[in-house]
Design a protein around this motif. Structure first.
Motif, PDB file in Angstrom:
ATOM      1  N   THR A 181      88.499  -4.616  90.612  1.00  0.00           N
ATOM      2  CA  THR A 181      89.395  -5.464  89.818  1.00  0.00           C
ATOM      3  C   THR A 181      88.615  -6.195  88.735  1.00  0.00           C
ATOM      4  O   THR A 181      89.068  -6.295  87.587  1.00  0.00           O
ATOM      5  CB  THR A 181      90.129  -6.464  90.732  1.00  0.00           C
ATOM      6  N   LYS A 182      87.437  -6.704  89.070  1.00  0.00           N
ATOM      7  CA  LYS A 182      86.603  -7.396  88.071  1.00  0.00           C
ATOM      8  C   LYS A 182      86.213  -6.446  86.936  1.00  0.00           C
ATOM      9  O   LYS A 182      86.262  -6.812  85.765  1.00  0.00           O
ATOM     10  CB  LYS A 182      85.348  -7.975  88.723  1.00  0.00           C
ATOM     11  N   ILE A 183      85.823  -5.245  87.284  1.00  0.00           N
ATOM     12  CA  ILE A 183      85.443  -4.251  86.269  1.00  0.00           C
ATOM     13  C   ILE A 183      86.650  -3.906  85.403  1.00  0.00           C
ATOM     14  O   ILE A 183      86.550  -3.886  84.172  1.00  0.00           O
ATOM     15  CB  ILE A 183      84.841  -3.001  86.937  1.00  0.00           C
ATOM     16  N   ALA A 184      87.782  -3.643  86.027  1.00  0.00           N
ATOM     17  CA  ALA A 184      88.995  -3.290  85.282  1.00  0.00           C
ATOM     18  C   ALA A 184      89.407  -4.399  84.329  1.00  0.00           C
ATOM     19  O   ALA A 184      89.805  -4.140  83.190  1.00  0.00           O
ATOM     20  CB  ALA A 184      90.123  -2.961  86.257  1.00  0.00           C
ATOM     21  N   LYS A 185      89.312  -5.658  84.762  1.00  0.00           N
ATOM     22  CA  LYS A 185      89.676  -6.786  83.899  1.00  0.00           C
ATOM     23  C   LYS A 185      88.767  -6.859  82.678  1.00  0.00           C
ATOM     24  O   LYS A 185      89.221  -7.158  81.581  1.00  0.00           O
ATOM     25  CB  LYS A 185      89.633  -8.098  84.677  1.00  0.00           C
ATOM     26  N   ARG A 186      87.505  -6.566  82.872  1.00  0.00           N
ATOM     27  CA  ARG A 186      86.575  -6.618  81.736  1.00  0.00           C
ATOM     28  C   ARG A 186      86.808  -5.460  80.768  1.00  0.00           C
ATOM     29  O   ARG A 186      86.757  -5.626  79.555  1.00  0.00           O
ATOM     30  CB  ARG A 186      85.150  -6.686  82.244  1.00  0.00           C
ATOM     31  N   THR A 218      99.997  -4.254  83.227  1.00  0.00           N
ATOM     32  CA  THR A 218     100.306  -4.488  84.636  1.00  0.00           C
ATOM     33  C   THR A 218      99.443  -3.641  85.553  1.00  0.00           C
ATOM     34  O   THR A 218      99.243  -4.004  86.712  1.00  0.00           O
ATOM     35  CB  THR A 218     101.795  -4.222  84.934  1.00  0.00           C
ATOM     36  N   ILE A 219      98.940  -2.547  85.036  1.00  0.00           N
ATOM     37  CA  ILE A 219      98.055  -1.686  85.828  1.00  0.00           C
ATOM     38  C   ILE A 219      96.651  -2.275  85.865  1.00  0.00           C
ATOM     39  O   ILE A 219      95.977  -2.274  86.876  1.00  0.00           O
ATOM     40  CB  ILE A 219      97.983  -0.254  85.242  1.00  0.00           C
ATOM     41  N   ALA A 220      96.195  -2.800  84.709  1.00  0.00           N
ATOM     42  CA  ALA A 220      94.798  -3.166  84.533  1.00  0.00           C
ATOM     43  C   ALA A 220      94.460  -4.590  84.960  1.00  0.00           C
ATOM     44  O   ALA A 220      93.285  -4.924  85.033  1.00  0.00           O
ATOM     45  CB  ALA A 220      94.395  -2.963  83.069  1.00  0.00           C
ATOM     46  N   VAL A 221      95.429  -5.453  85.187  1.00  0.00           N
ATOM     47  CA  VAL A 221      95.084  -6.826  85.557  1.00  0.00           C
ATOM     48  C   VAL A 221      95.807  -7.266  86.805  1.00  0.00           C
ATOM     49  O   VAL A 221      96.653  -6.633  87.318  1.00  0.00           O
ATOM     50  CB  VAL A 221      95.374  -7.824  84.413  1.00  0.00           C
ATOM     51  N   ALA A 234      92.224  -2.116  94.244  1.00  0.00           N
ATOM     52  CA  ALA A 234      92.359  -2.614  95.610  1.00  0.00           C
ATOM     53  C   ALA A 234      91.073  -3.265  96.106  1.00  0.00           C
ATOM     54  O   ALA A 234      91.021  -3.711  97.256  1.00  0.00           O
ATOM     55  CB  ALA A 234      92.766  -1.474  96.550  1.00  0.00           C
ATOM     56  N   HIS A 235      90.075  -3.328  95.259  1.00  0.00           N
ATOM     57  CA  HIS A 235      88.776  -3.873  95.655  1.00  0.00           C
ATOM     58  C   HIS A 235      88.345  -4.937  94.647  1.00  0.00           C
ATOM     59  O   HIS A 235      88.568  -4.786  93.437  1.00  0.00           O
ATOM     60  CB  HIS A 235      87.735  -2.754  95.718  1.00  0.00           C
ATOM     61  N   GLU A 236      87.734  -5.981  95.150  1.00  0.00           N
ATOM     62  CA  GLU A 236      87.355  -7.110  94.290  1.00  0.00           C
ATOM     63  C   GLU A 236      86.479  -6.678  93.123  1.00  0.00           C
ATOM     64  O   GLU A 236      86.752  -7.037  91.978  1.00  0.00           O
ATOM     65  CB  GLU A 236      86.633  -8.176  95.126  1.00  0.00           C
TER      66      GLU A 236
END
Length: 160
Positions: free
Chosen positions: A14-19, A157-160, A9-11
């Protein structure tokens, strides 16, 4: 208990999760056998007490065809007959790499067994998988993410 925070829910979250997900994709595409990857992810998550990750990796492994006997015995792999020597080496490395203090690092014996069964690319993937699982387990436990609701195959779907 409710989760403490939604990382996605935070920018910055989300960036960390995508990496993290991108690194996980590289590992998944590596020559490290898929069943070994699932067993390692499940075992590290069990050790770290991350219900969210145990739920994900147990269900995904079952959906990929892993047997219930092997999934049920991964926590007691040393006292079972259902794992190959290569898988046993990977599980030993997972435990020693996850419980660094208890084992005072990774033993030469375990490292030797890993090198006996896996080539360089597989070892890099295996060590990276253990490190990434420990990182994601810590995120899950600290944020208090709960296990139980995951549907197999929905990690992307959870991670991106």
């Amino acid at each position: 208990m409710e989760p403490r925070m939604n990382l996605f829910a935070h920018e910055i979250g989300t960036k960390i999760a995508k990496r993290i997900f991108a690194v996980s994709q590289v590992i998944q595409e590596s020559p490290l056998p898929k069943p070994t990857q699932e067993l390692v992810q499940l075992r590290a998550s069990q050790i770290n007490g991350c219900g969210f990750c145990v739920d994900i990796h147990g269900k995904d492994a079952a959906a990929a065809g892993e047997t219930s006997a092997r999934l049920n015995l991964v926590a007691a792999w040393r006292h079972s007959t259902v794992f190959t020597e290569a898988e046993r080496a990977a599980l030993a490395l997972t435990e020693e790499g996850t419980r660094l203090i208890a084992y005072e690092g990774v033993s030469d014996e375990t490292w030797g067994q890993v090198r006996k069964h896996y080539d360089d690319d597989q070892v890099i993937a295996l060590v990276s998988l253990i490190a990434m699982m420990n990182a994601t387990n810590r995120l899950g436990v600290i944020f208090n993410n709960q296990g139980g609701a995951y549907e197999p195959g929905n990690l992307a779907t959870i991670a991106v």
